[in-house]
Design a protein around this motif. Structure first.
Motif, PDB file in Angstrom:
ATOM      1  N   THR A   1       7.486   4.652 -11.803  1.00 12.19           N
ATOM      2  CA  THR A   1       8.723   4.313 -12.517  1.00 12.19           C
ATOM      3  C   THR A   1       9.140   2.876 -12.209  1.00 12.19           C
ATOM      4  OG1 THR A   1       9.391   6.611 -12.315  1.00 12.19           O
ATOM      5  CG2 THR A   1      11.090   5.042 -12.932  1.00 12.19           C
ATOM      6  N   VAL A   2       8.955   2.446 -10.986  1.00  7.90           N
ATOM      7  CA  VAL A   2       9.269   1.065 -10.614  1.00  7.90           C
ATOM      8  C   VAL A   2       8.363   0.101 -11.384  1.00  7.90           C
ATOM      9  CG1 VAL A   2       9.298  -0.590  -8.697  1.00  7.90           C
ATOM     10  CG2 VAL A   2      10.101   1.746  -8.345  1.00  7.90           C
ATOM     11  N   GLN A   3       7.086   0.418 -11.482  1.00 10.46           N
ATOM     12  CA  GLN A   3       6.156  -0.430 -12.229  1.00 10.46           C
ATOM     13  C   GLN A   3       6.509  -0.495 -13.712  1.00 10.46           C
ATOM     14  OE1 GLN A   3       2.344   1.322 -11.252  1.00 10.46           O
ATOM     15  NE2 GLN A   3       1.867  -0.410  -9.924  1.00 10.46           N
ATOM     16  N   LEU A   4       6.855   0.640 -14.289  1.00  9.13           N
ATOM     17  CA  LEU A   4       7.240   0.650 -15.698  1.00  9.13           C
ATOM     18  C   LEU A   4       8.511  -0.156 -15.930  1.00  9.13           C
ATOM     19  CD1 LEU A   4       6.455   4.341 -16.685  1.00  9.13           C
ATOM     20  CD2 LEU A   4       5.294   2.290 -17.468  1.00  9.13           C
TER      21      LEU A   4
ATOM     22  N   VAL B   1       9.371  -6.674  -3.215  1.00 10.49           N
ATOM     23  CA  VAL B   1       9.624  -5.233  -3.184  1.00 10.49           C
ATOM     24  C   VAL B   1       8.331  -4.478  -2.881  1.00 10.49           C
ATOM     25  CG1 VAL B   1      10.302  -3.263  -4.623  1.00 10.49           C
ATOM     26  CG2 VAL B   1      11.629  -5.361  -4.673  1.00 10.49           C
ATOM     27  N   HIS B   2       7.235  -4.908  -3.484  1.00 15.49           N
ATOM     28  CA  HIS B   2       5.946  -4.254  -3.245  1.00 15.49           C
ATOM     29  C   HIS B   2       5.529  -4.401  -1.781  1.00 15.49           C
ATOM     30  CE1 HIS B   2       2.022  -2.696  -4.644  1.00 15.49           C
ATOM     31  NE2 HIS B   2       1.602  -3.334  -3.572  1.00 15.49           N
TER      32      HIS B   2
ATOM     33  N   PRO C   1       3.358   0.769  -1.516  1.00 20.82           N
ATOM     34  CA  PRO C   1       3.343   2.113  -2.113  1.00 20.82           C
ATOM     35  C   PRO C   1       1.982   2.797  -2.194  1.00 20.82           C
ATOM     36  CG  PRO C   1       3.503   0.465  -3.817  1.00 20.82           C
ATOM     37  CD  PRO C   1       3.584  -0.261  -2.513  1.00 20.82           C
ATOM     38  N   TYR C   2       0.903   2.063  -2.306  1.00 16.55           N
ATOM     39  CA  TYR C   2      -0.397   2.704  -2.502  1.00 16.55           C
ATOM     40  C   TYR C   2      -0.931   3.278  -1.198  1.00 16.55           C
ATOM     41  CZ  TYR C   2      -0.539   0.476  -7.068  1.00 16.55           C
ATOM     42  OH  TYR C   2      -0.258   0.093  -8.346  1.00 16.55           O
TER      43      TYR C   2
ATOM     44  N   ASP D   1      -2.872  -5.507  -5.993  1.00 20.86           N
ATOM     45  CA  ASP D   1      -1.671  -5.631  -6.823  1.00 20.86           C
ATOM     46  C   ASP D   1      -0.924  -6.918  -6.504  1.00 20.86           C
ATOM     47  OD1 ASP D   1       0.595  -5.274  -8.366  1.00 20.86           O
ATOM     48  OD2 ASP D   1       0.795  -3.163  -7.869  1.00 20.86           O
ATOM     49  N   ILE D   2      -0.805  -7.240  -5.227  1.00 19.56           N
ATOM     50  CA  ILE D   2      -0.140  -8.481  -4.830  1.00 19.56           C
ATOM     51  C   ILE D   2      -0.933  -9.695  -5.313  1.00 19.56           C
ATOM     52  CG2 ILE D   2       0.500  -9.891  -2.826  1.00 19.56           C
ATOM     53  CD1 ILE D   2       1.297  -7.252  -1.448  1.00 19.56           C
TER      54      ILE D   2
END
Length: 107
Positions: free
Chosen positions: A32-35, A68-69, A74-75, A84-85
């Motif tokens: 949801t954060v990614q979306l 935030v990541h 999160p993973y 992702d970073i």
């Protein structure tokens, strides 16, 4: 014997596990954060007409996303977190490179 509602809930979680399986159990909501981040990134060109402001807000959103990541991590896999970073940093670098091609305004 399990109640019908409980079994159906477990079945629903197993059916949608592709959404949750890549995240740590305490970060199940990260999709949801990614979306939300992607929606903000898509709305920046729509909401602002000036290209300089678009680039500034794009970079601010991406920098906030990295912060935030990095805080939530999160993973489950460290490699996925670092990838992702790295992709987000590449987008920031691309936005900085695009800034050189913007028209300057005189006056």
């Amino acid at each position: 014997r399990a109640r019908l509602g409980t079994a159906r809930g477990i079945r629903a979680v197993l059916w949608h596990r592709f959404v949750y399986i890549k995240f740590r159990p305490t970060r199940y909501y990260w999709n949801t954060v990614q979306l939300s981040r992607n929606t903000i990134l898509a709305l920046i060109p729509v909401a602002m007409e000036e290209s300089h402001l678009q680039l500034v807000f794009l970079q601010m959103t991406l920098c906030a996303s990295i912060c935030v990541h990095s805080y939530f991590w999160p993973y489950k896999s460290t490699a996925h977190n670092l990838a992702d970073i790295a992709v987000t940093l590449a987008l920031i670098a691309l936005a900085m490179a695009a800034a050189f091609f913007l028209d300057t305004q005189d006056g």
